[in-house]
Design a protein around this motif. Structure first.
Motif, PDB file in Angstrom:
ATOM      1  N   THR A   1       0.713  -1.159   0.179  1.00 30.43           N
ATOM      2  CA  THR A   1       0.224  -0.058  -0.087  1.00 30.43           C
ATOM      3  C   THR A   1       0.947   1.182   0.029  1.00 30.43           C
ATOM      4  OG1 THR A   1      -1.496  -1.204   1.477  1.00 30.43           O
ATOM      5  CG2 THR A   1      -1.934   1.368   1.207  1.00 30.43           C
ATOM      6  N   VAL A   2       0.586   2.219  -0.766  1.00 31.07           N
ATOM      7  CA  VAL A   2       1.388   3.397  -1.076  1.00 31.07           C
ATOM      8  C   VAL A   2       0.462   4.470  -0.398  1.00 31.07           C
ATOM      9  CG1 VAL A   2       2.546   4.966  -2.535  1.00 31.07           C
ATOM     10  CG2 VAL A   2       2.777   2.649  -2.795  1.00 31.07           C
ATOM     11  N   THR A   3       0.990   5.362   0.287  1.00 32.77           N
ATOM     12  CA  THR A   3       0.224   6.450   0.962  1.00 32.77           C
ATOM     13  C   THR A   3       0.283   7.470  -0.055  1.00 32.77           C
ATOM     14  OG1 THR A   3       0.884   5.923   3.101  1.00 32.77           O
ATOM     15  CG2 THR A   3       0.159   8.250   2.776  1.00 32.77           C
ATOM     16  N   PRO A   4      -0.703   7.693  -0.608  1.00 30.73           N
ATOM     17  CA  PRO A   4      -0.774   8.975  -1.765  1.00 30.73           C
ATOM     18  C   PRO A   4      -0.542  10.487  -1.146  1.00 30.73           C
ATOM     19  CG  PRO A   4      -3.053   8.317  -1.158  1.00 30.73           C
ATOM     20  CD  PRO A   4      -2.207   7.540  -0.358  1.00 30.73           C
ATOM     21  N   VAL A   5      -0.114  11.136  -1.846  1.00 41.16           N
ATOM     22  CA  VAL A   5       0.202  12.525  -1.412  1.00 41.16           C
ATOM     23  C   VAL A   5      -1.063  13.140  -0.816  1.00 41.16           C
ATOM     24  CG1 VAL A   5       1.111  14.924  -2.085  1.00 41.16           C
ATOM     25  CG2 VAL A   5       2.240  12.620  -2.707  1.00 41.16           C
TER      26      VAL A   5
ATOM     27  N   THR B   1      12.022  16.941   7.922  1.00 37.00           N
ATOM     28  CA  THR B   1      11.786  15.409   7.415  1.00 37.00           C
ATOM     29  C   THR B   1      10.769  15.012   8.347  1.00 37.00           C
ATOM     30  OG1 THR B   1      13.216  14.589   9.210  1.00 37.00           O
ATOM     31  CG2 THR B   1      14.214  15.034   6.902  1.00 37.00           C
ATOM     32  N   GLY B   2       9.735  14.326   7.730  1.00 35.51           N
ATOM     33  CA  GLY B   2       8.439  13.789   8.507  1.00 35.51           C
ATOM     34  C   GLY B   2       8.079  12.296   8.026  1.00 35.51           C
ATOM     35  N   SER B   3       7.182  11.881   8.713  1.00 36.60           N
ATOM     36  CA  SER B   3       6.519  10.503   8.301  1.00 36.60           C
ATOM     37  C   SER B   3       5.065  10.523   8.865  1.00 36.60           C
ATOM     38  CB  SER B   3       7.337   9.469   8.932  1.00 36.60           C
ATOM     39  OG  SER B   3       7.142   9.278  10.402  1.00 36.60           O
ATOM     40  N   VAL B   4       4.292   9.670   8.156  1.00 40.88           N
ATOM     41  CA  VAL B   4       3.116   9.521   8.266  1.00 40.88           C
ATOM     42  C   VAL B   4       2.953   8.522   9.875  1.00 40.88           C
ATOM     43  CG1 VAL B   4       0.657   8.843   7.818  1.00 40.88           C
ATOM     44  CG2 VAL B   4       2.291   9.862   6.283  1.00 40.88           C
TER      45      VAL B   4
ATOM     46  N   ALA C   1       1.263  13.861  -7.581  1.00 44.89           N
ATOM     47  CA  ALA C   1       1.763  12.434  -7.425  1.00 44.89           C
ATOM     48  C   ALA C   1       3.048  12.402  -6.455  1.00 44.89           C
ATOM     49  CB  ALA C   1       1.921  11.818  -8.602  1.00 44.89           C
ATOM     50  N   THR C   2       3.878  13.492  -6.530  1.00 47.77           N
ATOM     51  CA  THR C   2       5.155  13.202  -5.834  1.00 47.77           C
ATOM     52  C   THR C   2       5.675  14.395  -5.126  1.00 47.77           C
ATOM     53  OG1 THR C   2       6.497  14.055  -7.717  1.00 47.77           O
ATOM     54  CG2 THR C   2       6.110  11.697  -7.400  1.00 47.77           C
ATOM     55  N   THR C   3       4.818  15.624  -5.320  1.00 43.14           N
ATOM     56  CA  THR C   3       5.376  16.833  -4.624  1.00 43.14           C
ATOM     57  C   THR C   3       3.977  17.210  -3.671  1.00 43.14           C
ATOM     58  OG1 THR C   3       4.951  18.101  -6.414  1.00 43.14           O
ATOM     59  CG2 THR C   3       7.058  17.265  -6.232  1.00 43.14           C
TER      60      THR C   3
ATOM     61  N   GLY D   1       7.748  20.273  -0.963  1.00 46.24           N
ATOM     62  CA  GLY D   1       8.235  18.945  -0.223  1.00 46.24           C
ATOM     63  C   GLY D   1       7.944  18.101  -1.303  1.00 46.24           C
ATOM     64  N   SER D   2       8.461  16.865  -1.009  1.00 52.10           N
ATOM     65  CA  SER D   2       8.103  15.508  -1.879  1.00 52.10           C
ATOM     66  C   SER D   2       8.368  14.354  -1.024  1.00 52.10           C
ATOM     67  CB  SER D   2       9.344  15.819  -2.814  1.00 52.10           C
ATOM     68  OG  SER D   2      10.651  15.323  -2.364  1.00 52.10           O
ATOM     69  N   TRP D   3       7.553  13.319  -1.384  1.00 48.41           N
ATOM     70  CA  TRP D   3       7.698  12.074  -0.836  1.00 48.41           C
ATOM     71  C   TRP D   3       8.910  11.345  -1.095  1.00 48.41           C
ATOM     72  CZ3 TRP D   3       4.021  10.548   2.646  1.00 48.41           C
ATOM     73  CH2 TRP D   3       2.888  11.158   2.498  1.00 48.41           C
ATOM     74  N   SER D   4       9.376  10.674  -0.163  1.00 47.55           N
ATOM     75  CA  SER D   4      10.567   9.662  -0.370  1.00 47.55           C
ATOM     76  C   SER D   4      10.150   8.565  -1.571  1.00 47.55           C
ATOM     77  CB  SER D   4      10.676   8.771   0.911  1.00 47.55           C
ATOM     78  OG  SER D   4      11.684   8.046   0.712  1.00 47.55           O
ATOM     79  N   ALA D   5      11.258   8.366  -2.375  1.00 51.16           N
ATOM     80  CA  ALA D   5      10.848   7.577  -3.334  1.00 51.16           C
ATOM     81  C   ALA D   5      10.896   5.903  -2.727  1.00 51.16           C
ATOM     82  CB  ALA D   5      11.773   7.654  -4.548  1.00 51.16           C
ATOM     83  N   THR D   6      11.717   5.720  -1.846  1.00 52.28           N
ATOM     84  CA  THR D   6      11.810   4.495  -1.442  1.00 52.28           C
ATOM     85  C   THR D   6      10.928   4.002  -0.082  1.00 52.28           C
ATOM     86  OG1 THR D   6      13.753   5.137   0.256  1.00 52.28           O
ATOM     87  CG2 THR D   6      14.261   4.277  -2.027  1.00 52.28           C
ATOM     88  N   ASN D   7      10.457   5.094   0.411  1.00 51.33           N
ATOM     89  CA  ASN D   7       9.584   4.928   1.820  1.00 51.33           C
ATOM     90  C   ASN D   7       8.382   5.888   1.531  1.00 51.33           C
ATOM     91  OD1 ASN D   7       8.250   4.622   4.222  1.00 51.33           O
ATOM     92  ND2 ASN D   7       9.860   5.054   5.285  1.00 51.33           N
ATOM     93  N   PRO D   8       7.295   5.304   1.001  1.00 53.95           N
ATOM     94  CA  PRO D   8       5.992   6.277   0.617  1.00 53.95           C
ATOM     95  C   PRO D   8       5.501   6.805   1.778  1.00 53.95           C
ATOM     96  CG  PRO D   8       5.387   4.141   0.542  1.00 53.95           C
ATOM     97  CD  PRO D   8       6.660   3.926   0.614  1.00 53.95           C
ATOM     98  N   SER D   9       5.689   6.642   3.152  1.00 52.97           N
ATOM     99  CA  SER D   9       5.088   7.273   4.180  1.00 52.97           C
ATOM    100  C   SER D   9       6.038   8.236   4.922  1.00 52.97           C
ATOM    101  CB  SER D   9       4.782   6.274   5.449  1.00 52.97           C
ATOM    102  OG  SER D   9       6.113   5.733   6.079  1.00 52.97           O
ATOM    103  N   SER D  10       7.308   8.574   4.126  1.00 53.40           N
ATOM    104  CA  SER D  10       8.120   9.548   4.652  1.00 53.40           C
ATOM    105  C   SER D  10       8.385  10.603   3.719  1.00 53.40           C
ATOM    106  CB  SER D  10       9.606   8.901   4.725  1.00 53.40           C
ATOM    107  OG  SER D  10       9.559   8.044   5.705  1.00 53.40           O
TER     108      SER D  10
END
Length: 176
Positions: free
Chosen positions: A34-38, A126-129, A67-69, A92-101
């Motif tokens: 599951t990928v967390t959408p922006v 930096t942040g995470s869900v 989709a990424t920012t 900002g942008s999502w991490s390409a390797t960790n979609p919750s970061s």
């Protein structure tokens, strides 16, 4: 006559049952993670920040997402340590390797700090869900840590109120 109709069904069932044995390359793949959408970040957030003997409350509005920012703004109000207030704009942008970061920053000299702001400076975050759609948290380049909780949209609260009123009316009607 019934045997003529059942025989092909039995043959098809036997072939399906034996197909993994006949074709070992055919395997069932697990579903993708599951990928967390922006878009989950879009909206208004209430939060707090602390670091270096300073604490602050903030509201954060994340408005533009793709989709990424994403981009948005903080409205800061220090509660101890120093007096501060004002807007800080970020992207900002999502991490390409960790979609919750995710990472975001306000760039120095790019107009990211409102000229009327008091004791507000640019930072990298930096942040995470923490909890999907409700809580995010992280750190920043000024030695602080932050956490924020999403504020429900007014329309959502209105729908909840209408639902509760409907339940009350249904209960009242049933009691009569």
């Amino acid at each position: 006559m019934i045997a003529n109709r059942i025989a092909p069904l039995i043959a098809a069932g036997v072939l399906l049952a034996l197909s993994p044995t006949l074709s070992p390359a055919l395997t069932v793949q697990p579903p993708p993670p599951t990928v967390t959408p922006v878009a989950d970040l879009a909206g208004n957030w209430l939060g707090s920040w602390s670091g270096n003997g300073i604490t602050a409350d903030f509201t954060m509005a994340i408005t533009d997402t793709s989709a990424t920012t994403f981009s948005g703004a903080f409205d800061w109000s220090c509660t101890s340590g120093i007096s501060c207030s004002g807007y800080e704009y970020f992207s900002g942008s999502w991490s390409a390797t960790n979609p919750s970061s995710f990472t975001f920053s306000s760039e120095p000299g790019s107009g990211s700090i409102d000229p009327a702001a008091k004791n507000i400076g640019p930072s990298n975050y930096t942040g995470s869900v923490v909890s999907l759609d409700t809580t995010i948290a992280g750190t920043d380049s000024n030695g602080g840590s932050w956490t924020a909780t999403q504020v429900p949209e007014p329309a959502t609260l209105g729908l909840l109120g209408l639902g509760l009123a409907g339940l009350g009316l249904a209960r009242r009607k049933r009691a009569n």
